[in-house]
Design an enzyme around this catalytic site. Structure first.
Site, PDB file in Angstrom:
ATOM      1  N   ALA A  86      31.371  37.201  35.848  1.00  0.00           N
ATOM      2  CA  ALA A  86      32.771  37.024  36.214  1.00  0.00           C
ATOM      3  C   ALA A  86      32.844  36.281  37.536  1.00  0.00           C
ATOM      4  O   ALA A  86      31.903  36.284  38.330  1.00  0.00           O
ATOM      5  CB  ALA A  86      33.463  38.383  36.327  1.00  0.00           C
ATOM      6  N   VAL A 124      23.732  39.872  37.433  1.00  0.00           N
ATOM      7  CA  VAL A 124      24.360  41.175  37.261  1.00  0.00           C
ATOM      8  C   VAL A 124      25.852  41.029  36.990  1.00  0.00           C
ATOM      9  O   VAL A 124      26.595  41.983  37.090  1.00  0.00           O
ATOM     10  CB  VAL A 124      24.129  42.066  38.498  1.00  0.00           C
ATOM     11  CG1 VAL A 124      22.673  42.370  38.647  1.00  0.00           C
ATOM     12  CG2 VAL A 124      24.664  41.410  39.763  1.00  0.00           C
ATOM     13  N   THR A 161      31.669  38.289  43.480  1.00  0.00           N
ATOM     14  CA  THR A 161      31.571  37.324  44.574  1.00  0.00           C
ATOM     15  C   THR A 161      30.259  36.546  44.613  1.00  0.00           C
ATOM     16  O   THR A 161      30.112  35.640  45.434  1.00  0.00           O
ATOM     17  CB  THR A 161      31.723  38.047  45.919  1.00  0.00           C
ATOM     18  OG1 THR A 161      30.750  39.104  46.013  1.00  0.00           O
ATOM     19  CG2 THR A 161      33.110  38.648  46.059  1.00  0.00           C
ATOM     20  N   LYS A 200      40.093  34.805  33.434  1.00  0.00           N
ATOM     21  CA  LYS A 200      40.138  36.062  34.180  1.00  0.00           C
ATOM     22  C   LYS A 200      41.318  36.029  35.144  1.00  0.00           C
ATOM     23  O   LYS A 200      41.429  35.120  35.969  1.00  0.00           O
ATOM     24  CB  LYS A 200      38.831  36.273  34.959  1.00  0.00           C
ATOM     25  CG  LYS A 200      38.839  37.517  35.835  1.00  0.00           C
ATOM     26  CD  LYS A 200      37.553  37.622  36.647  1.00  0.00           C
ATOM     27  CE  LYS A 200      37.643  38.785  37.633  1.00  0.00           C
ATOM     28  NZ  LYS A 200      36.450  38.889  38.491  1.00  0.00           N
TER      29      LYS A 200
END
Length: 513
Positions: A55, A52, A355, A83
């Site tokens: 990043a 999902v 995370t 990032k």
């Protein structure tokens, strides 16, 4: 003698499940375990990989270093970009935006208290810029610029620019697989249909003895890693370890995801935009943009959620939206008997602050630290589980903070989030900040004080005061101090190349055919 004889040195590690969790585990373990240790990974290509988000947060760089992964090569292989943080849109009030940038706010204090305390005092006097002006990564991101840290420039913010990555998670797993197999990890294609437990009396009774594949083969091991995602094939199905549901704090339970065509400029940050019953991510890669809409199915239908996502893309969609169902919470024990749950089989906290891969990383790092020699010491297992719980709860509280500190006026979802009773430790952190701007750090916290400050301020939690020691310095002196920090950061940003230009020279990936 059974496979888990407590007097016999542990030699065989069996990882059940591939994807990011399985192959991150394999890459890290193969980097530190040498013969006679054997690592075997079982995965089935029939079972799709759930992802999902693509990043990460800066600590992924520590994992890559542990796994001995070359940065430029890995970014080329995964269509990766850099990032510097996350831009939040519409999270406090509709129309507002703020930036959670990586790294410190301001600079190391020259005086008795933290930089943010002086900022609070100057803000009250109208002598301070917004918080992001004092965060190197935030200002570089807003200018669409990037460069690697320059550690030789010891007195410059360029010395320790903090960054993470965006990348294609499936390509990352493929890259880790290649690396792991080069180091001797043995991969077996197959679907596990049965988990065999040790039934002999003794210390190892009830441990997993082997897993049986659809082909009939039984794969034995000493230590098993459950990387089967939400299925929890070993931890849940075989050992019956319970799951602690956190949906009363984090009500989003679904996501629809879709890639879209790349658009210029190539931004060095993730964007999270709040919608009526959830939020949308935007993650720029070299070859496409990753998008998804995380939402509560009690407040929005799947079709409506997909429609919201498609209407808010920056470029044409490259596929049909994919529906992902999930449940937020954690396994009551991540390590039980001779099975360690890694990744979504251990727990899942939605992807708002990127995370998921970090929790995999910390699960593997904790296992390496407590890696058993003979048998399984209940004291070590209990400590692993304690620290695992504290990490998951700390991440949970930080995510809940975003939802709870909203002032939106557009429906039941956000109102319920604003009115909910938050976890006790989160309430303590919020109350402490509201009183005097104090920020605290616990050693199992993933997010340090600057992150809590940026989100609390970004979502309009305003302290009633500040620590009195800030007033030992004069107003003009303090204002000049802040001005010097923001001016230095602005100058550093001005000498950076554009993000896309840096990627072209450092890690440009081959075009996707």
């Amino acid at each position: 003698m059974t496979m888990q004889d407590p007097t016999k040195p542990l030699k065989t590690v069996v990882i059940v499940g591939g994807g990011a969790a399985g192959w991150m585990s394999a890459a890290a373990l193969s980097a530190v375990l040498k013969p006679p240790y054997q690592i075997r990974l079982i995965e089935s290509e029939e079972i799709g990989i759930i992802g999902v988000g693509e990043a990460t947060i800066p600590l992924i760089r520590m994992f890559n270093d542990l796994a001995r992964i070359d940065e430029a090569q890995f970014l080329k292989a995964t269509q990766g970009t850099f990032k510097l943080g996350i831009e939040f849109v519409n999270w406090g009030r509709e129309g507002e935006r703020y930036f959670h940038g990586f790294g410190r706010v301001g600079k190391e204090p020259l005086w008795p208290v933290d930089f943010t305390q002086y900022w609070l005092r100057m803000r009250a006097l109208g002598r301070a810029l917004p918080p992001e002006a004092y965060v190197m990564s935030a200002m570089a991101a807003k200018a669409n610029r990037f460069m690697l840290p320059r550690p030789e420039m010891q007195n410059s913010p360029l010395a320790d620019l903090t960054y993470a990555y965006h990348f294609d998670a499936s390509l990352y797993a493929r890259n880790l697989r290649m690396l792991s197999e080069q180091r001797g990890v043995r991969r077996t294609e197959g679907k596990v249909v049965r988990v065999l437990l040790d039934e002999s009396p003794g210390a190892t009774q009830g441990h997993v003895r082997a897993v049986q594949l659809e082909s009939g083969e039984q794969v034995q091991g000493d230590l098993f890693l459950d990387c089967t995602g939400f299925a929890g094939l070993l931890t849940d199905k075989a050992l019956g370890v319970g799951f602690e549901d956190w949906s009363h704090w984090l009500p989003c339970d679904r996501a629809v995801a879709v890639p879209s065509q790349s658009t210029a400029p190539l931004l060095p940050y993730t964007r999270a935009t709040a919608h009526r019953a959830g939020w949308q991510w935007r993650i720029p890669l070299q070859h496409r943009v990753g998008n998804g809409h995380v939402y509560s199915s009690r407040h929005m239908s799947d079709d409506e959620a997909a429609g919201v996502l498609l209407r808010h893309l920056d470029g044409p969609a490259l596929a049909e939206p994919r529906l992902i169902r999930f449940r937020t919470g954690m396994r009551q024990q991540a390590w039980h008997r001779n099975v360690v749950a890694i990744g979504m089989s251990a727990g899942f906290v939605e992807p708002l602050e990127s995370t998921a891969l970090h929790l995999i990383q910390m699960g593997v790092a904790g296992l390496i630290e407590a890696f058993p020699h003979c048998g399984f010491d209940p004291v070590e297992i209990a400590e692993y589980n304690r620290r695992s719980r504290e990490r998951y709860e700390s991440v949970r509280d930080f995510i809940v903070l975003h939802y709870h500190l909203n002032q939106r006026q557009d429906g039941g979802f956000w109102q319920a989030c604003a009115e909910m009773a938050v976890p006790e430790k989160l309430r303590w952190r919020m109350d402490l900040y509201a009183a005097s701007g104090r920020l605290v750090y616990v050693d199992t916290d993933l997010f340090r004080e600057p992150s809590w400050f940026e989100v609390m301020e970004g979502q309009n939690l305003r302290p009633r005061g500040w620590l009195p020691l800030t007033e030992l310095q004069g107003v003009a002196e303090t204002a000049n101090y802040l001005q010097g920090v923001s001016d230095t950061i602005a100058h550093c940003v001005s000498v950076m190349p554009e993000h896309a230009e840096f990627i072209r020279h450092y890690c440009a990936a081959a075009p996707v055919r």
